[in-house]
Scaffold this motif. Structure first.
Motif, PDB file in Angstrom:
ATOM      1  N   ASP A  67      56.587  52.242  51.369  1.00  0.00           N
ATOM      2  CA  ASP A  67      55.216  52.004  50.892  1.00  0.00           C
ATOM      3  C   ASP A  67      54.369  51.328  51.968  1.00  0.00           C
ATOM      4  O   ASP A  67      53.225  51.717  52.212  1.00  0.00           O
ATOM      5  CB  ASP A  67      55.212  51.113  49.645  1.00  0.00           C
ATOM      6  CG  ASP A  67      55.697  51.799  48.386  1.00  0.00           C
ATOM      7  OD1 ASP A  67      55.879  53.037  48.388  1.00  0.00           O
ATOM      8  OD2 ASP A  67      55.913  51.072  47.391  1.00  0.00           O
ATOM      9  N   LEU A  68      54.929  50.292  52.597  1.00  0.00           N
ATOM     10  CA  LEU A  68      54.181  49.542  53.612  1.00  0.00           C
ATOM     11  C   LEU A  68      53.908  50.391  54.850  1.00  0.00           C
ATOM     12  O   LEU A  68      52.813  50.335  55.420  1.00  0.00           O
ATOM     13  CB  LEU A  68      54.923  48.261  53.977  1.00  0.00           C
ATOM     14  CG  LEU A  68      54.957  47.210  52.867  1.00  0.00           C
ATOM     15  CD1 LEU A  68      56.037  46.158  53.138  1.00  0.00           C
ATOM     16  CD2 LEU A  68      53.589  46.557  52.689  1.00  0.00           C
ATOM     17  N   PHE A  69      54.881  51.185  55.259  1.00  0.00           N
ATOM     18  CA  PHE A  69      54.653  52.098  56.387  1.00  0.00           C
ATOM     19  C   PHE A  69      53.582  53.135  56.031  1.00  0.00           C
ATOM     20  O   PHE A  69      52.683  53.412  56.813  1.00  0.00           O
ATOM     21  CB  PHE A  69      55.943  52.803  56.795  1.00  0.00           C
ATOM     22  CG  PHE A  69      56.874  51.989  57.647  1.00  0.00           C
ATOM     23  CD1 PHE A  69      56.406  51.063  58.567  1.00  0.00           C
ATOM     24  CD2 PHE A  69      58.243  52.165  57.550  1.00  0.00           C
ATOM     25  CE1 PHE A  69      57.275  50.328  59.369  1.00  0.00           C
ATOM     26  CE2 PHE A  69      59.118  51.445  58.346  1.00  0.00           C
ATOM     27  CZ  PHE A  69      58.640  50.527  59.252  1.00  0.00           C
ATOM     28  N   GLU A  70      53.691  53.700  54.841  1.00  0.00           N
ATOM     29  CA  GLU A  70      52.714  54.708  54.410  1.00  0.00           C
ATOM     30  C   GLU A  70      51.302  54.114  54.367  1.00  0.00           C
ATOM     31  O   GLU A  70      50.336  54.742  54.817  1.00  0.00           O
ATOM     32  CB  GLU A  70      53.101  55.262  53.042  1.00  0.00           C
ATOM     33  CG  GLU A  70      52.126  56.314  52.533  1.00  0.00           C
ATOM     34  CD  GLU A  70      52.444  56.785  51.127  1.00  0.00           C
ATOM     35  OE1 GLU A  70      52.016  57.915  50.789  1.00  0.00           O
ATOM     36  OE2 GLU A  70      53.095  56.043  50.361  1.00  0.00           O
ATOM     37  N   MET A 119      45.708  41.843  53.815  1.00  0.00           N
ATOM     38  CA  MET A 119      46.732  42.497  53.037  1.00  0.00           C
ATOM     39  C   MET A 119      46.572  42.085  51.575  1.00  0.00           C
ATOM     40  O   MET A 119      46.422  40.916  51.272  1.00  0.00           O
ATOM     41  CB  MET A 119      48.099  42.075  53.597  1.00  0.00           C
ATOM     42  CG  MET A 119      49.252  42.762  52.936  1.00  0.00           C
ATOM     43  SD  MET A 119      50.872  42.367  53.669  1.00  0.00           S
ATOM     44  CE  MET A 119      50.766  43.235  55.198  1.00  0.00           C
ATOM     45  N   ASP A 120      46.614  43.069  50.684  1.00  0.00           N
ATOM     46  CA  ASP A 120      46.439  42.752  49.275  1.00  0.00           C
ATOM     47  C   ASP A 120      47.714  42.135  48.689  1.00  0.00           C
ATOM     48  O   ASP A 120      48.768  42.131  49.318  1.00  0.00           O
ATOM     49  CB  ASP A 120      45.990  43.988  48.488  1.00  0.00           C
ATOM     50  CG  ASP A 120      47.033  45.090  48.431  1.00  0.00           C
ATOM     51  OD1 ASP A 120      48.246  44.802  48.399  1.00  0.00           O
ATOM     52  OD2 ASP A 120      46.629  46.269  48.413  1.00  0.00           O
ATOM     53  N   ALA A 121      47.595  41.615  47.480  1.00  0.00           N
ATOM     54  CA  ALA A 121      48.711  40.896  46.852  1.00  0.00           C
ATOM     55  C   ALA A 121      49.934  41.791  46.659  1.00  0.00           C
ATOM     56  O   ALA A 121      51.067  41.345  46.842  1.00  0.00           O
ATOM     57  CB  ALA A 121      48.261  40.310  45.515  1.00  0.00           C
ATOM     58  N   GLY A 122      49.705  43.054  46.321  1.00  0.00           N
ATOM     59  CA  GLY A 122      50.821  43.980  46.135  1.00  0.00           C
ATOM     60  C   GLY A 122      51.583  44.213  47.422  1.00  0.00           C
ATOM     61  O   GLY A 122      52.818  44.221  47.441  1.00  0.00           O
ATOM     62  N   GLU A 139      51.614  42.171  50.019  1.00  0.00           N
ATOM     63  CA  GLU A 139      52.251  40.905  50.383  1.00  0.00           C
ATOM     64  C   GLU A 139      53.556  40.718  49.606  1.00  0.00           C
ATOM     65  O   GLU A 139      54.561  40.278  50.154  1.00  0.00           O
ATOM     66  CB  GLU A 139      51.298  39.733  50.134  1.00  0.00           C
ATOM     67  CG  GLU A 139      51.817  38.406  50.606  1.00  0.00           C
ATOM     68  CD  GLU A 139      52.079  38.346  52.102  1.00  0.00           C
ATOM     69  OE1 GLU A 139      53.101  37.751  52.494  1.00  0.00           O
ATOM     70  OE2 GLU A 139      51.278  38.900  52.879  1.00  0.00           O
ATOM     71  N   SER A 140      53.540  41.066  48.341  1.00  0.00           N
ATOM     72  CA  SER A 140      54.739  40.976  47.515  1.00  0.00           C
ATOM     73  C   SER A 140      55.843  41.903  48.049  1.00  0.00           C
ATOM     74  O   SER A 140      57.016  41.518  48.100  1.00  0.00           O
ATOM     75  CB  SER A 140      54.377  41.334  46.074  1.00  0.00           C
ATOM     76  OG  SER A 140      55.513  41.498  45.292  1.00  0.00           O
ATOM     77  N   LYS A 141      55.471  43.111  48.453  1.00  0.00           N
ATOM     78  CA  LYS A 141      56.441  44.057  49.026  1.00  0.00           C
ATOM     79  C   LYS A 141      57.009  43.526  50.330  1.00  0.00           C
ATOM     80  O   LYS A 141      58.215  43.634  50.586  1.00  0.00           O
ATOM     81  CB  LYS A 141      55.785  45.419  49.253  1.00  0.00           C
ATOM     82  CG  LYS A 141      55.487  46.154  47.974  1.00  0.00           C
ATOM     83  CD  LYS A 141      54.733  47.442  48.240  1.00  0.00           C
ATOM     84  CE  LYS A 141      54.325  48.071  46.919  1.00  0.00           C
ATOM     85  NZ  LYS A 141      53.545  49.283  47.100  1.00  0.00           N
ATOM     86  N   LEU A 142      56.161  42.944  51.140  1.00  0.00           N
ATOM     87  CA  LEU A 142      56.599  42.387  52.414  1.00  0.00           C
ATOM     88  C   LEU A 142      57.593  41.245  52.198  1.00  0.00           C
ATOM     89  O   LEU A 142      58.605  41.133  52.900  1.00  0.00           O
ATOM     90  CB  LEU A 142      55.391  41.905  53.214  1.00  0.00           C
ATOM     91  CG  LEU A 142      55.571  41.670  54.690  1.00  0.00           C
ATOM     92  CD1 LEU A 142      56.169  42.875  55.391  1.00  0.00           C
ATOM     93  CD2 LEU A 142      54.239  41.323  55.316  1.00  0.00           C
ATOM     94  N   GLN A 143      57.325  40.407  51.218  1.00  0.00           N
ATOM     95  CA  GLN A 143      58.254  39.311  50.890  1.00  0.00           C
ATOM     96  C   GLN A 143      59.600  39.858  50.418  1.00  0.00           C
ATOM     97  O   GLN A 143      60.656  39.333  50.775  1.00  0.00           O
ATOM     98  CB  GLN A 143      57.635  38.398  49.840  1.00  0.00           C
ATOM     99  CG  GLN A 143      56.501  37.560  50.381  1.00  0.00           C
ATOM    100  CD  GLN A 143      55.774  36.790  49.284  1.00  0.00           C
ATOM    101  OE1 GLN A 143      56.193  36.777  48.128  1.00  0.00           O
ATOM    102  NE2 GLN A 143      54.674  36.132  49.647  1.00  0.00           N
ATOM    103  N   LEU A 144      59.564  40.930  49.640  1.00  0.00           N
ATOM    104  CA  LEU A 144      60.791  41.570  49.163  1.00  0.00           C
ATOM    105  C   LEU A 144      61.610  42.088  50.350  1.00  0.00           C
ATOM    106  O   LEU A 144      62.822  41.873  50.426  1.00  0.00           O
ATOM    107  CB  LEU A 144      60.449  42.715  48.205  1.00  0.00           C
ATOM    108  CG  LEU A 144      61.624  43.527  47.668  1.00  0.00           C
ATOM    109  CD1 LEU A 144      62.538  42.655  46.812  1.00  0.00           C
ATOM    110  CD2 LEU A 144      61.109  44.723  46.880  1.00  0.00           C
TER     111      LEU A 144
END
Length: 181
Positions: free
Chosen positions: A47-50, A1-4, A6-11
């Protein structure tokens, strides 16, 4: 998983809150309402689902959302993907001819249904809901798709409660979850 991602997942993770002893003593309820209240967190979920769908599924015809919280995420993802959205409801909530499946819950029985003309044979469908616990509702949704001769590409949830082993109930279908407890 890229940094972007991972950041979304943390959010997303930060926007899930826990309520002990709800709806009854001994249950730790995971609440997604803060995700819905925060536009950035809600966008991160979609975004993560897409990202998952585009990476893993070449063709998707429909997103099917489970009553009721699948209705919150499903239409947003369907719109983003340029595909249709269909409802899987509790029995008695849809007009017209329906197809239904009975299933067991932790403390009883229930029925899920879909309009008879909502899904055509051969259509490729992704199922979406907010939570996978024991897997009863997702199992019923998979069975509805089988009855309609549609192809279930997989199941997607925001939260998976791993200790309840719901993933075993929906096999052989895959489950993609953003957050696991």
């Amino acid at each position: 998983m890229d940094a972007g991602s991972e950041s979304k997942l943390q959010l997303v993770h930060r926007h899930i809150r826990a309520f002990p002893d709800f709806p009854k003593k001994g249950i730790l309820f995971r609440d997604i309402c803060p995700i819905l209240k925060d536009p950035a967190a809600l966008t991160a979920v979609i975004d993560l689902f897409e990202e998952h769908v585009k990476k893993n599924h070449k063709r998707v015809d429909l997103i099917a959302g489970l009553d009721a919280r699948g209705f919150l995420f499903g239409p947003l993802l369907a719109q983003r993907m340029g595909v249709g959205f269909v409802l899987i409801r509790k029995k008695g909530k849809l007009p017209g001819a329906t197809v239904s499946v009975a299933y067991d819950l932790e403390y009883g029985k229930a029925e899920a249904e879909i309009q008879a003309d909502a899904v055509s044979p051969g259509q490729k469908v992704l199922l979406i809901d907010d939570l996978l616990a024991t897997g009863g509702t997702l199992y019923a949704a998979c069975e509805l798709m089988r009855q309609q001769q549609a192809e279930v590409l997989g199941c997607m949830v925001v939260i998976e409660l791993k200790e309840l082993n719901g993933i075993d109930r929906v096999k052989p279908h895959s489950v993609f979850s953003l957050v696991q407890y």
